[in-house]
Design an enzyme around this catalytic site. Structure first.
Site, PDB file in Angstrom:
ATOM      1  N   LYS A 198      48.009  83.863  -0.850  1.00  0.00           N
ATOM      2  CA  LYS A 198      47.981  83.524  -2.277  1.00  0.00           C
ATOM      3  C   LYS A 198      47.439  82.120  -2.520  1.00  0.00           C
ATOM      4  CE  LYS A 198      52.148  84.044  -3.908  1.00  0.00           C
ATOM      5  NZ  LYS A 198      52.962  84.357  -2.707  1.00  0.00           N
ATOM      6  N   ARG A 203      59.729  85.431  -9.348  1.00  0.00           N
ATOM      7  CA  ARG A 203      60.064  86.092  -8.089  1.00  0.00           C
ATOM      8  C   ARG A 203      61.267  87.006  -8.239  1.00  0.00           C
ATOM      9  NH1 ARG A 203      57.825  81.795  -4.654  1.00  0.00           N
ATOM     10  NH2 ARG A 203      57.923  82.243  -2.465  1.00  0.00           N
ATOM     11  N   ARG A 233      51.237  79.153  11.128  1.00  0.00           N
ATOM     12  CA  ARG A 233      50.976  78.246  10.021  1.00  0.00           C
ATOM     13  C   ARG A 233      51.626  76.879  10.183  1.00  0.00           C
ATOM     14  NH1 ARG A 233      51.876  80.368   3.858  1.00  0.00           N
ATOM     15  NH2 ARG A 233      54.053  79.889   4.309  1.00  0.00           N
ATOM     16  N   ARG A 244      54.374  75.489   8.886  1.00  0.00           N
ATOM     17  CA  ARG A 244      55.012  74.779   7.785  1.00  0.00           C
ATOM     18  C   ARG A 244      56.498  74.637   8.102  1.00  0.00           C
ATOM     19  NH1 ARG A 244      54.067  77.343   1.949  1.00  0.00           N
ATOM     20  NH2 ARG A 244      56.200  78.078   2.229  1.00  0.00           N
ATOM     21  N   ARG A 269      62.406  85.472   4.317  1.00  0.00           N
ATOM     22  CA  ARG A 269      61.500  85.473   3.167  1.00  0.00           C
ATOM     23  C   ARG A 269      60.805  86.812   2.994  1.00  0.00           C
ATOM     24  NH1 ARG A 269      58.475  80.801   5.076  1.00  0.00           N
ATOM     25  NH2 ARG A 269      56.981  80.994   3.405  1.00  0.00           N
TER      26      ARG A 269
HETATM   27  P1  AMP Z   1      56.278  79.333  -1.740  1.00  0.00           P
HETATM   28  O1  AMP Z   1      55.422  78.158  -1.389  1.00  0.00           O
HETATM   29  O2  AMP Z   1      55.888  79.981  -3.034  1.00  0.00           O
HETATM   30  O3  AMP Z   1      56.406  80.335  -0.625  1.00  0.00           O
HETATM   31  O4  AMP Z   1      57.750  78.766  -1.999  1.00  0.00           O
HETATM   32  C1  AMP Z   1      58.470  78.100  -0.983  1.00  0.00           C
HETATM   33  C2  AMP Z   1      59.980  78.200  -1.246  1.00  0.00           C
HETATM   34  O5  AMP Z   1      60.292  77.620  -2.513  1.00  0.00           O
HETATM   35  C3  AMP Z   1      60.513  79.627  -1.329  1.00  0.00           C
HETATM   36  O6  AMP Z   1      60.822  80.152  -0.051  1.00  0.00           O
HETATM   37  C4  AMP Z   1      61.764  79.428  -2.186  1.00  0.00           C
HETATM   38  O7  AMP Z   1      62.833  78.871  -1.433  1.00  0.00           O
HETATM   39  C5  AMP Z   1      61.303  78.367  -3.176  1.00  0.00           C
HETATM   40  N1  AMP Z   1      60.707  78.990  -4.404  1.00  0.00           N
HETATM   41  C6  AMP Z   1      59.402  78.914  -4.807  1.00  0.00           C
HETATM   42  N2  AMP Z   1      59.213  79.592  -5.955  1.00  0.00           N
HETATM   43  C7  AMP Z   1      60.425  80.117  -6.291  1.00  0.00           C
HETATM   44  C8  AMP Z   1      60.890  80.945  -7.348  1.00  0.00           C
HETATM   45  N3  AMP Z   1      60.058  81.392  -8.316  1.00  0.00           N
HETATM   46  N4  AMP Z   1      62.205  81.277  -7.367  1.00  0.00           N
HETATM   47  C9  AMP Z   1      63.044  80.843  -6.421  1.00  0.00           C
HETATM   48  N5  AMP Z   1      62.679  80.090  -5.377  1.00  0.00           N
HETATM   49  C10 AMP Z   1      61.382  79.717  -5.299  1.00  0.00           C
END
Ligand code: AMP
Length: 185
Positions: free
Chosen positions: A13, A88, A127, A129, A140
């Site tokens: 994404k 989400r 990755r 991270r 996740r």
């Molecule tokens: P991402 O970079 O989008 O994978 O987000 C990294 C982490 O941030 C996720 O694993 C969640 O812990 C938190 N996070 C990001 N967006 C959301 C969301 N819309 N709702 C809840 N947690 C989020």
């Protein structure tokens, strides 16, 4: 153009979002990026959020909905936006619908980037991270299937969902996205 980008962790994404931003110029609203910035700046929200993020769990709806509600009020969002990583959960999607219908700025398209779990595990393990430990990755992926994937049905019923095959080269995938976005303009 007002877009939501949905897909499991590791689907690509972020990479495709950058290309969409360059070509179509919506504002990029990545809740993951916002939370990582808050964590690194050690703000109160950032410190709280890190407890969830490091375990691969979702930050509570109330927190993330508050962040997005504030961000969507800013002027730059009038040129259109790409929501990346939000909503989400169904509660987040309903809150977003409410905000956007009050502002009379409904979504145009919800893009789903679809990639099989096996491929996600392969990509995420390479990755590096901070939240990409094997246990957090599994959490996740599981969270995506149980909590986030009901959104596909939610947006499907509204006629907004477009599914993109997320396998292939970055360019192949972007061509599929362009075809959908050009058709919806
Ligand atoms: P991402 O970079 O989008 O994978 O987000 C990294 C982490 O941030 C996720 O694993 C969640 O812990 C938190 N996070 C990001 N967006 C959301 C969301 N819309 N709702 C809840 N947690 C989020």
């Amino acid at each position: 153009m007002r877009l939501v980008f949905v897909g499991p962790p590791g689907a690509g994404k972020g990479t495709q979002a950058e290309k969409i931003i360059t070509k179509y110029k919506p504002v990029h609203l990545s809740t993951g990026d916002m939370l990582r910035a808050a964590r690194d700046a050690k703000t109160e929200i950032g410190v709280q959020a890190d407890k969830y993020m490091s375990g691969g769990r979702l930050v509570p709806d109330g927190v993330i909905i508050g962040i997005i509600a504030e961000r969507l009020k800013k002027d730059d969002c009038r040129q259109g936006f790409l929501l990346d990583g939000f909503p989400r959960t169904i509660a987040q999607a309903e809150a977003l619908d409410k905000m956007l219908s009050e502002a009379k700025t409904p979504l145009d398209v919800v893009l789903e980037l679809k990639v099989p779990d096996e491929e996600l595990r392969k990509r995420l393990s390479g990755r590096g991270r901070k939240d990409d430990t094997p246990a957090a990755v599994e959490e996740r992926i599981k969270g995506y299937h149980t909590i986030t994937s009901p959104l596909l049905d939610y947006y499907g019923k509204k006629g907004l969902l477009k599914t993109i095959d997320g396998l292939g080269t970055v360019e192949d995938i972007f061509s599929r996205i362009e075809a959908v976005l050009d058709a919806s303009r």
